[in-house]
Scaffold this motif. Structure first.
Motif, PDB file in Angstrom:
ATOM      1  N   MET A 103       0.845  -1.200   0.000  1.00 21.85           N
ATOM      2  CA  MET A 103       0.000   0.000   0.000  1.00 21.85           C
ATOM      3  C   MET A 103       0.880   1.249   0.000  1.00 21.85           C
ATOM      4  O   MET A 103       1.849   1.344   0.739  1.00 21.85           O
ATOM      5  CB  MET A 103      -0.912   0.013   1.230  1.00 21.85           C
ATOM      6  N   THR A 104       0.525   2.197  -0.866  1.00 24.61           N
ATOM      7  CA  THR A 104       1.272   3.447  -0.956  1.00 24.61           C
ATOM      8  C   THR A 104       0.439   4.581  -0.380  1.00 24.61           C
ATOM      9  O   THR A 104      -0.738   4.720  -0.704  1.00 24.61           O
ATOM     10  CB  THR A 104       1.630   3.769  -2.415  1.00 24.61           C
ATOM     11  N   LEU A 105       1.031   5.375   0.486  1.00 23.54           N
ATOM     12  CA  LEU A 105       0.321   6.470   1.141  1.00 23.54           C
ATOM     13  C   LEU A 105       0.950   7.803   0.740  1.00 23.54           C
ATOM     14  O   LEU A 105       2.167   7.970   0.804  1.00 23.54           O
ATOM     15  CB  LEU A 105       0.404   6.304   2.662  1.00 23.54           C
ATOM     16  N   VAL A 106       0.116   8.727   0.279  1.00 19.93           N
ATOM     17  CA  VAL A 106       0.587  10.071  -0.028  1.00 19.93           C
ATOM     18  C   VAL A 106       0.687  10.825   1.289  1.00 19.93           C
ATOM     19  O   VAL A 106      -0.321  11.146   1.913  1.00 19.93           O
ATOM     20  CB  VAL A 106      -0.372  10.795  -1.010  1.00 19.93           C
ATOM     21  N   ARG A 107       1.909  11.097   1.743  1.00 21.20           N
ATOM     22  CA  ARG A 107       2.105  11.690   3.059  1.00 21.20           C
ATOM     23  C   ARG A 107       2.178  13.206   3.024  1.00 21.20           C
ATOM     24  O   ARG A 107       1.825  13.871   3.978  1.00 21.20           O
ATOM     25  CB  ARG A 107       3.393  11.143   3.680  1.00 21.20           C
ATOM     26  N   LYS A 108       2.672  13.756   1.929  1.00 22.72           N
ATOM     27  CA  LYS A 108       2.914  15.193   1.925  1.00 22.72           C
ATOM     28  C   LYS A 108       2.779  15.754   0.521  1.00 22.72           C
ATOM     29  O   LYS A 108       3.262  15.171  -0.443  1.00 22.72           O
ATOM     30  CB  LYS A 108       4.333  15.484   2.450  1.00 22.72           C
ATOM     31  N   MET A 109       2.103  16.889   0.396  1.00 25.40           N
ATOM     32  CA  MET A 109       2.015  17.602  -0.868  1.00 25.40           C
ATOM     33  C   MET A 109       2.663  18.960  -0.674  1.00 25.40           C
ATOM     34  O   MET A 109       2.246  19.737   0.179  1.00 25.40           O
ATOM     35  CB  MET A 109       0.555  17.761  -1.317  1.00 25.40           C
ATOM     36  N   LEU A 110       3.707  19.234  -1.466  1.00 28.07           N
ATOM     37  CA  LEU A 110       4.448  20.473  -1.287  1.00 28.07           C
ATOM     38  C   LEU A 110       3.670  21.685  -1.776  1.00 28.07           C
ATOM     39  O   LEU A 110       3.787  22.769  -1.221  1.00 28.07           O
ATOM     40  CB  LEU A 110       5.790  20.378  -2.035  1.00 28.07           C
ATOM     41  N   PHE A 111       2.883  21.517  -2.832  1.00 30.01           N
ATOM     42  CA  PHE A 111       2.139  22.636  -3.394  1.00 30.01           C
ATOM     43  C   PHE A 111       0.693  22.205  -3.629  1.00 30.01           C
ATOM     44  O   PHE A 111       0.427  21.090  -4.053  1.00 30.01           O
ATOM     45  CB  PHE A 111       2.748  23.094  -4.722  1.00 30.01           C
ATOM     46  N   ALA A 112      -0.223  23.118  -3.370  1.00 35.27           N
ATOM     47  CA  ALA A 112      -1.643  22.811  -3.546  1.00 35.27           C
ATOM     48  C   ALA A 112      -1.993  22.685  -5.022  1.00 35.27           C
ATOM     49  O   ALA A 112      -2.940  22.009  -5.388  1.00 35.27           O
ATOM     50  CB  ALA A 112      -2.499  23.894  -2.901  1.00 35.27           C
ATOM     51  N   ASP A 113      -1.226  23.369  -5.897  1.00 37.63           N
ATOM     52  CA  ASP A 113      -1.559  23.368  -7.321  1.00 37.63           C
ATOM     53  C   ASP A 113      -0.507  22.654  -8.166  1.00 37.63           C
ATOM     54  O   ASP A 113      -0.494  22.759  -9.363  1.00 37.63           O
ATOM     55  CB  ASP A 113      -1.717  24.802  -7.821  1.00 37.63           C
ATOM     56  N   ASP A 114       0.398  21.926  -7.543  1.00 38.17           N
ATOM     57  CA  ASP A 114       1.464  21.286  -8.300  1.00 38.17           C
ATOM     58  C   ASP A 114       1.910  20.034  -7.570  1.00 38.17           C
ATOM     59  O   ASP A 114       2.570  20.120  -6.534  1.00 38.17           O
ATOM     60  CB  ASP A 114       2.637  22.260  -8.478  1.00 38.17           C
ATOM     61  N   ALA A 115       1.554  18.875  -8.093  1.00 40.43           N
ATOM     62  CA  ALA A 115       1.917  17.624  -7.432  1.00 40.43           C
ATOM     63  C   ALA A 115       2.541  16.680  -8.452  1.00 40.43           C
ATOM     64  O   ALA A 115       2.132  16.632  -9.613  1.00 40.43           O
ATOM     65  CB  ALA A 115       0.684  16.979  -6.804  1.00 40.43           C
ATOM     66  N   ALA A 116       3.540  15.947  -8.028  1.00 38.34           N
ATOM     67  CA  ALA A 116       4.213  14.976  -8.887  1.00 38.34           C
ATOM     68  C   ALA A 116       4.121  13.597  -8.249  1.00 38.34           C
ATOM     69  O   ALA A 116       4.381  13.428  -7.056  1.00 38.34           O
ATOM     70  CB  ALA A 116       5.675  15.369  -9.085  1.00 38.34           C
ATOM     71  N   LEU A 117       3.730  12.609  -9.046  1.00 37.61           N
ATOM     72  CA  LEU A 117       3.617  11.240  -8.580  1.00 37.61           C
ATOM     73  C   LEU A 117       4.574  10.371  -9.387  1.00 37.61           C
ATOM     74  O   LEU A 117       4.677  10.520 -10.603  1.00 37.61           O
ATOM     75  CB  LEU A 117       2.184  10.724  -8.746  1.00 37.61           C
ATOM     76  N   ALA A 118       5.265   9.467  -8.728  1.00 38.97           N
ATOM     77  CA  ALA A 118       6.215   8.578  -9.400  1.00 38.97           C
ATOM     78  C   ALA A 118       5.894   7.136  -9.043  1.00 38.97           C
ATOM     79  O   ALA A 118       5.599   6.812  -7.891  1.00 38.97           O
ATOM     80  CB  ALA A 118       7.644   8.923  -8.985  1.00 38.97           C
ATOM     81  N   ALA A 119       5.950   6.269 -10.052  1.00 41.89           N
ATOM     82  CA  ALA A 119       5.669   4.852  -9.837  1.00 41.89           C
ATOM     83  C   ALA A 119       6.488   4.026 -10.829  1.00 41.89           C
ATOM     84  O   ALA A 119       6.946   4.543 -11.858  1.00 41.89           O
ATOM     85  CB  ALA A 119       4.179   4.570  -9.999  1.00 41.89           C
ATOM     86  N   HIS A 120       6.638   2.725 -10.514  1.00 39.14           N
ATOM     87  CA  HIS A 120       7.436   1.836 -11.368  1.00 39.14           C
ATOM     88  C   HIS A 120       6.605   1.163 -12.451  1.00 39.14           C
ATOM     89  O   HIS A 120       7.167   0.533 -13.346  1.00 39.14           O
ATOM     90  CB  HIS A 120       8.123   0.768 -10.515  1.00 39.14           C
ATOM     91  N   SER A 121       5.283   1.284 -12.372  1.00 40.62           N
ATOM     92  CA  SER A 121       4.439   0.649 -13.388  1.00 40.62           C
ATOM     93  C   SER A 121       3.198   1.504 -13.620  1.00 40.62           C
ATOM     94  O   SER A 121       2.838   2.366 -12.806  1.00 40.62           O
ATOM     95  CB  SER A 121       4.019  -0.754 -12.944  1.00 40.62           C
ATOM     96  N   GLU A 122       2.556   1.250 -14.739  1.00 38.39           N
ATOM     97  CA  GLU A 122       1.345   2.000 -15.085  1.00 38.39           C
ATOM     98  C   GLU A 122       0.220   1.713 -14.086  1.00 38.39           C
ATOM     99  O   GLU A 122      -0.544   2.609 -13.719  1.00 38.39           O
ATOM    100  CB  GLU A 122       0.902   1.629 -16.501  1.00 38.39           C
ATOM    101  N   LYS A 123       0.135   0.455 -13.645  1.00 36.56           N
ATOM    102  CA  LYS A 123      -0.899   0.075 -12.679  1.00 36.56           C
ATOM    103  C   LYS A 123      -0.699   0.802 -11.347  1.00 36.56           C
ATOM    104  O   LYS A 123      -1.645   1.323 -10.753  1.00 36.56           O
ATOM    105  CB  LYS A 123      -0.870  -1.433 -12.469  1.00 36.56           C
ATOM    106  N   ALA A 124       0.557   0.849 -10.884  1.00 34.77           N
ATOM    107  CA  ALA A 124       0.845   1.524  -9.620  1.00 34.77           C
ATOM    108  C   ALA A 124       0.575   3.019  -9.724  1.00 34.77           C
ATOM    109  O   ALA A 124       0.083   3.650  -8.776  1.00 34.77           O
ATOM    110  CB  ALA A 124       2.301   1.280  -9.222  1.00 34.77           C
ATOM    111  N   LEU A 125       0.886   3.602 -10.892  1.00 35.52           N
ATOM    112  CA  LEU A 125       0.631   5.028 -11.095  1.00 35.52           C
ATOM    113  C   LEU A 125      -0.863   5.322 -11.073  1.00 35.52           C
ATOM    114  O   LEU A 125      -1.309   6.310 -10.487  1.00 35.52           O
ATOM    115  CB  LEU A 125       1.246   5.484 -12.414  1.00 35.52           C
ATOM    116  N   GLN A 126      -1.647   4.438 -11.706  1.00 36.99           N
ATOM    117  CA  GLN A 126      -3.096   4.625 -11.713  1.00 36.99           C
ATOM    118  C   GLN A 126      -3.671   4.563 -10.303  1.00 36.99           C
ATOM    119  O   GLN A 126      -4.562   5.347  -9.945  1.00 36.99           O
ATOM    120  CB  GLN A 126      -3.746   3.549 -12.600  1.00 36.99           C
TER     121      GLN A 126
END
Length: 207
Positions: free
Chosen positions: A1-24
């Motif tokens: 399970m992956t948890l989004v812990r922190k967002m640096l900007f309210a209007d700018d977020a970057a997500l990184a994953a090793h597969s398309e399924k994980a990114l989705q």
């Protein structure tokens, strides 16, 4: 399970994953969290970048930080050269190129598939100029860009560089009329195409 812990900007977020399924899965969780706080995500501004190497992602990450808000900088030529030196030095480190390899700066940029620092700065400033030109009258950025002091004198000596001076320098170097760029900038899409083309031609002349 992956948890989004922190967002640096309210209007700018970057997500990184090793597969398309994980990114989705990450996107779905982010969308759910946004809905909980009454926020919305815009598909129009969402971009997906796939890479088989960590190099492009690393380059994109630190170059965005380096050039944050650079579209509004009033910057001298010698400062641009210092930025360019730092930019190329980091590109060489990321790509594993040393001075013993005797690789020119032009070849480093070609290997990274990136424009020069001068082109990046000029492109960002011209895009911002077009954005401000298209603003409605009464908006603070537009009033400042076109405003003139009604009274006062400049001190003796060479005047300090202004954003207007940098803007004219960019327009002249890219063969755009520096006196009246409004007709070109009125349409957003055509302005972006023109800026991209002019910056590319200016880059070719520089090389």
């Amino acid at each position: 399970m992956t948890l989004v812990r922190k967002m640096l900007f309210a209007d700018d977020a970057a997500l990184a994953a090793h597969s398309e399924k994980a990114l989705q899965q990450l996107i779905e969780r982010l969308a759910h969290a946004c809905n909980e706080f009454g926020l919305t995500t815009r598909l129009k501004k969402t971009n997906v970048m796939a890479t088989s190497s960590a190099y492009p992602l690393a380059i994109t990450h630190w170059s965005c930080i380096l050039l944050y808000c650079s579209e509004t900088w009033t910057i001298y030529k010698h400062q641009e050269r210092r930025l360019s030196a730092f930019y190329l030095r980091n590109l060489r480190k990321i790509l594993g190129i040393t001075w013993q390899d005797r690789v020119s700066n032009k070849d480093v940029l070609a290997k990274a598939n990136l424009p020069s620092m001068f082109a990046l700065l000029s492109q960002r400033r011209l895009r911002w100029l077009g954005h401000v030109v298209r603003m409605q009258l009464g908006r603070i950025p537009k009033d400042i860009l076109y405003g003139e002091l009604s009274a006062g004198n400049r001190p003796t000596g060479r005047p300090h560089l202004r954003f207007k001076d940098v803007r004219k320098r960019d327009l002249r170097s890219d063969n755009i009329n520096p006196v009246d760029p409004e007709p070109y900038a009125a349409d957003r899409d055509s302005w972006r195409v023109k800026v991209k083309k002019c910056v590319r031609l200016s880059e070719e002349r520089r090389n």
